[in-house]
Design a protein around this motif. Structure first.
Motif, PDB file in Angstrom:
ATOM      1  N   ASN A 115      10.165  -1.675  12.849  1.00 57.50           N
ATOM      2  CA  ASN A 115       9.582  -2.768  12.069  1.00 57.50           C
ATOM      3  C   ASN A 115       8.401  -2.175  11.280  1.00 57.50           C
ATOM      4  OD1 ASN A 115       7.499  -4.897  11.627  1.00 57.50           O
ATOM      5  ND2 ASN A 115       9.082  -6.216  12.496  1.00 57.50           N
ATOM      6  N   HIS A 116       8.442  -2.331   9.964  1.00 63.91           N
ATOM      7  CA  HIS A 116       7.408  -1.777   9.074  1.00 63.91           C
ATOM      8  C   HIS A 116       5.996  -2.203   9.500  1.00 63.91           C
ATOM      9  CE1 HIS A 116       5.943  -0.546   5.038  1.00 63.91           C
ATOM     10  NE2 HIS A 116       5.163  -1.606   5.128  1.00 63.91           N
ATOM     11  N   LEU A 117       5.876  -3.449   9.952  1.00 69.88           N
ATOM     12  CA  LEU A 117       4.559  -3.956  10.339  1.00 69.88           C
ATOM     13  C   LEU A 117       4.071  -3.276  11.616  1.00 69.88           C
ATOM     14  CD1 LEU A 117       5.256  -7.721   9.632  1.00 69.88           C
ATOM     15  CD2 LEU A 117       4.186  -6.053   8.131  1.00 69.88           C
ATOM     16  N   VAL A 143      -3.420  -6.243   6.367  1.00 67.38           N
ATOM     17  CA  VAL A 143      -3.532  -6.786   5.005  1.00 67.38           C
ATOM     18  C   VAL A 143      -2.694  -5.939   4.046  1.00 67.38           C
ATOM     19  CG1 VAL A 143      -5.704  -8.060   5.113  1.00 67.38           C
ATOM     20  CG2 VAL A 143      -5.800  -5.588   4.969  1.00 67.38           C
ATOM     21  N   SER A 144      -1.575  -6.508   3.579  1.00 70.60           N
ATOM     22  CA  SER A 144      -0.689  -5.723   2.707  1.00 70.60           C
ATOM     23  C   SER A 144      -0.164  -6.591   1.575  1.00 70.60           C
ATOM     24  CB  SER A 144       0.465  -5.165   3.547  1.00 70.60           C
ATOM     25  OG  SER A 144       1.340  -6.209   3.887  1.00 70.60           O
ATOM     26  N   GLY A 145       0.830  -6.052   0.860  1.00 70.52           N
ATOM     27  CA  GLY A 145       1.393  -6.796  -0.267  1.00 70.52           C
ATOM     28  C   GLY A 145       2.211  -7.995   0.177  1.00 70.52           C
ATOM     29  N   GLY A 146       2.719  -7.954   1.401  1.00 72.82           N
ATOM     30  CA  GLY A 146       3.570  -9.039   1.871  1.00 72.82           C
ATOM     31  C   GLY A 146       2.978  -9.830   3.023  1.00 72.82           C
ATOM     32  N   HIS A 147       1.881  -9.345   3.603  1.00 75.76           N
ATOM     33  CA  HIS A 147       1.342  -9.977   4.810  1.00 75.76           C
ATOM     34  C   HIS A 147      -0.179 -10.060   4.806  1.00 75.76           C
ATOM     35  CE1 HIS A 147       5.391  -8.758   5.894  1.00 75.76           C
ATOM     36  NE2 HIS A 147       5.382  -9.792   6.721  1.00 75.76           N
ATOM     37  N   GLY A 171      -2.599  -8.957  -0.588  1.00 79.92           N
ATOM     38  CA  GLY A 171      -2.246  -7.938  -1.588  1.00 79.92           C
ATOM     39  C   GLY A 171      -1.622  -8.594  -2.816  1.00 79.92           C
ATOM     40  N   GLU A 172      -0.832  -9.625  -2.560  1.00 74.70           N
ATOM     41  CA  GLU A 172      -0.201 -10.389  -3.639  1.00 74.70           C
ATOM     42  C   GLU A 172      -1.291 -11.038  -4.509  1.00 74.70           C
ATOM     43  OE1 GLU A 172       2.417 -12.910  -1.488  1.00 74.70           O
ATOM     44  OE2 GLU A 172       3.312 -13.758  -3.288  1.00 74.70           O
ATOM     45  N   ALA A 173      -2.330 -11.557  -3.862  1.00 76.46           N
ATOM     46  CA  ALA A 173      -3.440 -12.179  -4.606  1.00 76.46           C
ATOM     47  C   ALA A 173      -4.136 -11.129  -5.471  1.00 76.46           C
ATOM     48  CB  ALA A 173      -4.425 -12.838  -3.642  1.00 76.46           C
ATOM     49  N   PRO A 186      -0.166  -0.644 -10.177  1.00 78.32           N
ATOM     50  CA  PRO A 186      -0.348  -1.609  -9.088  1.00 78.32           C
ATOM     51  C   PRO A 186      -1.718  -2.277  -9.139  1.00 78.32           C
ATOM     52  CG  PRO A 186      -0.615   0.633  -8.269  1.00 78.32           C
ATOM     53  CD  PRO A 186      -0.243   0.749  -9.709  1.00 78.32           C
ATOM     54  N   GLY A 187      -1.757  -3.527  -8.754  1.00 82.30           N
ATOM     55  CA  GLY A 187      -2.919  -4.363  -9.017  1.00 82.30           C
ATOM     56  C   GLY A 187      -4.136  -4.119  -8.154  1.00 82.30           C
ATOM     57  N   GLY A 188      -3.926  -3.889  -6.849  1.00 83.99           N
ATOM     58  CA  GLY A 188      -5.068  -3.783  -5.931  1.00 83.99           C
ATOM     59  C   GLY A 188      -6.071  -2.728  -6.351  1.00 83.99           C
ATOM     60  N   GLY A 288      -2.627  -1.558   6.482  1.00 83.71           N
ATOM     61  CA  GLY A 288      -1.919  -2.107   5.324  1.00 83.71           C
ATOM     62  C   GLY A 288      -2.596  -1.666   4.029  1.00 83.71           C
ATOM     63  N   GLY A 289      -1.863  -1.781   2.925  1.00 79.24           N
ATOM     64  CA  GLY A 289      -2.342  -1.270   1.641  1.00 79.24           C
ATOM     65  C   GLY A 289      -3.733  -1.747   1.244  1.00 79.24           C
ATOM     66  N   VAL A 290      -4.047  -3.025   1.498  1.00 77.73           N
ATOM     67  CA  VAL A 290      -5.347  -3.563   1.066  1.00 77.73           C
ATOM     68  C   VAL A 290      -6.499  -2.951   1.882  1.00 77.73           C
ATOM     69  CG1 VAL A 290      -6.658  -5.704   0.658  1.00 77.73           C
ATOM     70  CG2 VAL A 290      -4.183  -5.692   0.359  1.00 77.73           C
ATOM     71  N   LEU A 318      -3.138   6.648   4.447  1.00 78.78           N
ATOM     72  CA  LEU A 318      -2.282   6.183   5.545  1.00 78.78           C
ATOM     73  C   LEU A 318      -2.295   4.660   5.684  1.00 78.78           C
ATOM     74  CD1 LEU A 318      -2.827   8.890   8.280  1.00 78.78           C
ATOM     75  CD2 LEU A 318      -0.732   8.406   7.024  1.00 78.78           C
ATOM     76  N   CYS A 319      -3.133   3.992   4.873  1.00 78.81           N
ATOM     77  CA  CYS A 319      -3.110   2.517   4.859  1.00 78.81           C
ATOM     78  C   CYS A 319      -1.931   2.051   4.018  1.00 78.81           C
ATOM     79  CB  CYS A 319      -4.415   1.978   4.268  1.00 78.81           C
ATOM     80  SG  CYS A 319      -5.828   2.249   5.345  1.00 78.81           S
ATOM     81  N   ALA A 320      -1.697   2.745   2.891  1.00 81.62           N
ATOM     82  CA  ALA A 320      -0.555   2.397   2.037  1.00 81.62           C
ATOM     83  C   ALA A 320       0.733   2.798   2.756  1.00 81.62           C
ATOM     84  CB  ALA A 320      -0.677   3.142   0.714  1.00 81.62           C
ATOM     85  N   ASP A 321       1.872   2.339   2.225  1.00 79.48           N
ATOM     86  CA  ASP A 321       3.142   2.629   2.883  1.00 79.48           C
ATOM     87  C   ASP A 321       3.397   4.134   2.972  1.00 79.48           C
ATOM     88  OD1 ASP A 321       3.461  -0.008   3.209  1.00 79.48           O
ATOM     89  OD2 ASP A 321       4.991  -0.268   1.661  1.00 79.48           O
ATOM     90  N   ASN A 322       3.864   4.568   4.122  1.00 81.57           N
ATOM     91  CA  ASN A 322       4.132   5.993   4.353  1.00 81.57           C
ATOM     92  C   ASN A 322       5.152   6.095   5.485  1.00 81.57           C
ATOM     93  OD1 ASN A 322       2.612   6.636   7.078  1.00 81.57           O
ATOM     94  ND2 ASN A 322       1.303   5.234   5.933  1.00 81.57           N
TER      95      ASN A 322
HETATM   96  O1  KG4 Z   1       1.072  -1.884   2.776  1.00 85.19           O
HETATM   97  P1  KG4 Z   1       1.415  -1.742   1.335  1.00 85.19           P
HETATM   98  O2  KG4 Z   1       1.367  -0.353   0.730  1.00 85.19           O
HETATM   99  O3  KG4 Z   1       2.831  -2.325   1.045  1.00 85.19           O
HETATM  100  C1  KG4 Z   1       3.298  -3.467   1.703  1.00 85.19           C
HETATM  101  O4  KG4 Z   1       3.755  -3.317   2.868  1.00 85.19           O
HETATM  102  O5  KG4 Z   1       3.151  -4.554   1.114  1.00 85.19           O
HETATM  103  O6  KG4 Z   1       0.449  -2.712   0.516  1.00 85.19           O
HETATM  104  C2  KG4 Z   1       0.541  -2.820  -0.873  1.00 85.19           C
HETATM  105  C3  KG4 Z   1      -0.515  -3.788  -1.348  1.00 85.19           C
HETATM  106  C4  KG4 Z   1      -0.377  -4.114  -2.828  1.00 85.19           C
HETATM  107  O7  KG4 Z   1      -0.502  -5.516  -2.980  1.00 85.19           O
HETATM  108  C5  KG4 Z   1      -1.549  -3.375  -3.441  1.00 85.19           C
HETATM  109  O8  KG4 Z   1      -2.038  -3.975  -4.636  1.00 85.19           O
HETATM  110  C6  KG4 Z   1      -2.574  -3.466  -2.317  1.00 85.19           C
HETATM  111  O9  KG4 Z   1      -1.822  -3.225  -1.159  1.00 85.19           O
HETATM  112  N1  KG4 Z   1      -3.633  -2.444  -2.454  1.00 85.19           N
HETATM  113  C7  KG4 Z   1      -4.940  -2.729  -2.627  1.00 85.19           C
HETATM  114  C8  KG4 Z   1      -5.603  -1.486  -2.780  1.00 85.19           C
HETATM  115  N2  KG4 Z   1      -4.669  -0.491  -2.690  1.00 85.19           N
HETATM  116  C9  KG4 Z   1      -3.466  -1.101  -2.494  1.00 85.19           C
HETATM  117  N3  KG4 Z   1      -5.590  -3.909  -2.670  1.00 85.19           N
HETATM  118  C10 KG4 Z   1      -6.912  -3.872  -2.853  1.00 85.19           C
HETATM  119  N4  KG4 Z   1      -7.627  -2.724  -3.033  1.00 85.19           N
HETATM  120  C11 KG4 Z   1      -7.013  -1.517  -2.997  1.00 85.19           C
HETATM  121  N5  KG4 Z   1      -7.702  -0.386  -3.163  1.00 85.19           N
END
Ligand code: KG4
Ligand code: ZN
Length: 366
Positions: A115-117, A143-147, A171-173, A186-188, A288-290, A318-322
């Motif tokens: 499970n990715h989470l 805190v990620s793009g989907g959760h 992350g979506e916000a 990418p937006g974050g 998570g990515g955020v 390592l917070c972003a997907d890997n």
């Molecule tokens: O965990 P992740 O890589 O992918 C998912 O499992 O969703 O998270 C991606 C999310 C995206 O919404 C991206 O914009 C956000 O993480 N993100 C950030 C930052 N880097 C990535 N949000 C805020 N600040 C950042 N530096």
């Protein structure tokens, strides 16, 4: 013990070879490769599932070869194979699953359907050390793009959901705010960079939905709508006419609102954690990515100081997907005696973390 991990649930194609550290509970990354498909999706302003899956098919096999070459290991020396099988985009999940199962079958080694989470939830333990350990139980902000969730992590496969979002993920916000402000994809990271250039980071009085409520859940739709309204006051043609300064101030005002919401929701979740785990948390982990966001890491550091919690945030990469986190989740299960999953294991676009269970033990470990 070594596991090869495969991640392709969204727009990152990634492979990693990870091993357990013989001296402590934690791990080491032997080699990892991450390819972010940003360029392939940029013109669409978001991830196109079909394009992502086709890229995974092309990229992952090459990454497996170069990972083995770099780590000077052949597939026969690997103790198991772990692939993300959910949640995520079904096309990409199928690619990881087929690759992982094929290698496990050929080499007669266990296959772990991860499970990715859970990967995000356990990453902090992979990179922990004797000086900065991460032991169970701990409180997790995911805190990620989907959760967007707060979880009591009691052990491998033992996750208790304390709070979740009622609408958008955080992350979506960030991604929607970036789009609205014309900051790109990418937006974050783009919002974070713009916020750094703000002259008046509190220029826009944005709402903080749910803040102050005893219900620990999150909501971001009101905040997103308020960003939109604030941007519209500048012009109807937002992206070209908003001044650079206003754009940066609005990005910073948004980011500040998110930080305030996070801290408030965590404070409310502390007592829910205690009810479930029967003791107060001693450590907060963010994942998570955020979690790569520096402003968020700063407020969480202060929150932990205020509540006598140890704070752990893995390196932004390592917070972003890997795939290292996927291999590690497999290793955590393997070393507990986990027998691995059936080669019939399905890929699941939706798969809540709280539905997981501890590993099913190998015959010899029963
Ligand atoms: O965990 P992740 O890589 O992918 C998912 O499992 O969703 O998270 C991606 C999310 C995206 O919404 C991206 O914009 C956000 O993480 N993100 C950030 C930052 N880097 C990535 N949000 C805020 N600040 C950042 N530096
Ligand atoms: Zn993720």
């Amino acid at each position: 013990m070594k596991i090869l991990g495969i991640e392709s649930s969204c727009d990152e194609s990634a492979i990693a070879l990870v091993e357990t550290n013989a001296h402590n509970d934690f791990g080491a990354i032997l080699h990892q490769e991450i390819f972010s498909q940003f360029d392939a999706h940029r013109e669409y302003g978001g991830v196109v599932p079909e394009i992502a899956a086709r890229h995974h098919v092309e990229i992952l096999p090459k990454q497996i070869e170069s990972t083995l070459r770099a780590a000077k290991i052949d597939l026969g020396q690997v103790d198991g194979f772990a692939a993300t099988t959910g949640p995520g985009l079904i096309g990409g999940l199928m690619v990881a699953s087929v690759l992982g199962k094929a290698m496990a079958m050929v080499h007669q080694k266990p296959f772990f359907a991860i499970n990715h989470l859970e990967g995000h939830a356990l990453t902090a333990r992979l990179v922990a050390s004797d000086d900065a350990p991460v032991h169970f139980p701990y409180m997790l902000l995911l805190v990620s793009g989907g959760h967007c969730q707060i979880i009591a992590v009691e052990g491998v496969g033992r996750y208790h959901l304390l709070a979740t979002t009622l609408d958008d993920a955080v992350g979506e916000a960030f991604d929607k705010t970036a789009k609205l402000l014309g900051l790109g994809y990418p937006g974050g990271p783009a919002v974070e960079q713009a916020a750094k250039k703000a002259q008046n980071p509190n220029q826009f009085p944005l709402p903080r939905p749910m803040m102050g409520k005893p219900d620990p859940n999150f909501s971001f739709s009101g905040l997103k709508a308020a960003v939109r309204r604030a941007a519209i006051t500048f012009s109807s043609d937002l992206q070209t006419s908003m001044t650079e300064m206003a754009r940066c101030d609005l990005a910073a005002s948004f980011q500040n609102a998110v930080c305030d919401i996070m801290v408030d929701r965590l404070a409310v979740s502390l007592k829910h954690y205690q009810t479930i785990i029967k003791q107060p948390p001693s450590q907060l982990v963010v994942a998570g990515g955020v979690a790569a966001n520096q402003a968020l890491r700063t407020v969480l550091t202060q929150f932990c100081a205020d509540h006598q919690l140890r704070f752990t945030a893995p390196l932004p990469a390592l917070c972003a997907d890997n795939a290292a986190m996927i291999a590690w989740a497999g290793l955590e299960r393997l070393r507990l005696g986990g027998a691995g999953d059936s080669l019939d294991a399905k890929s699941l676009p939706r798969w809540p973390l709280s539905s997981l269970t501890p590993p099913i033990l190998n015959e010899s470990m029963r």
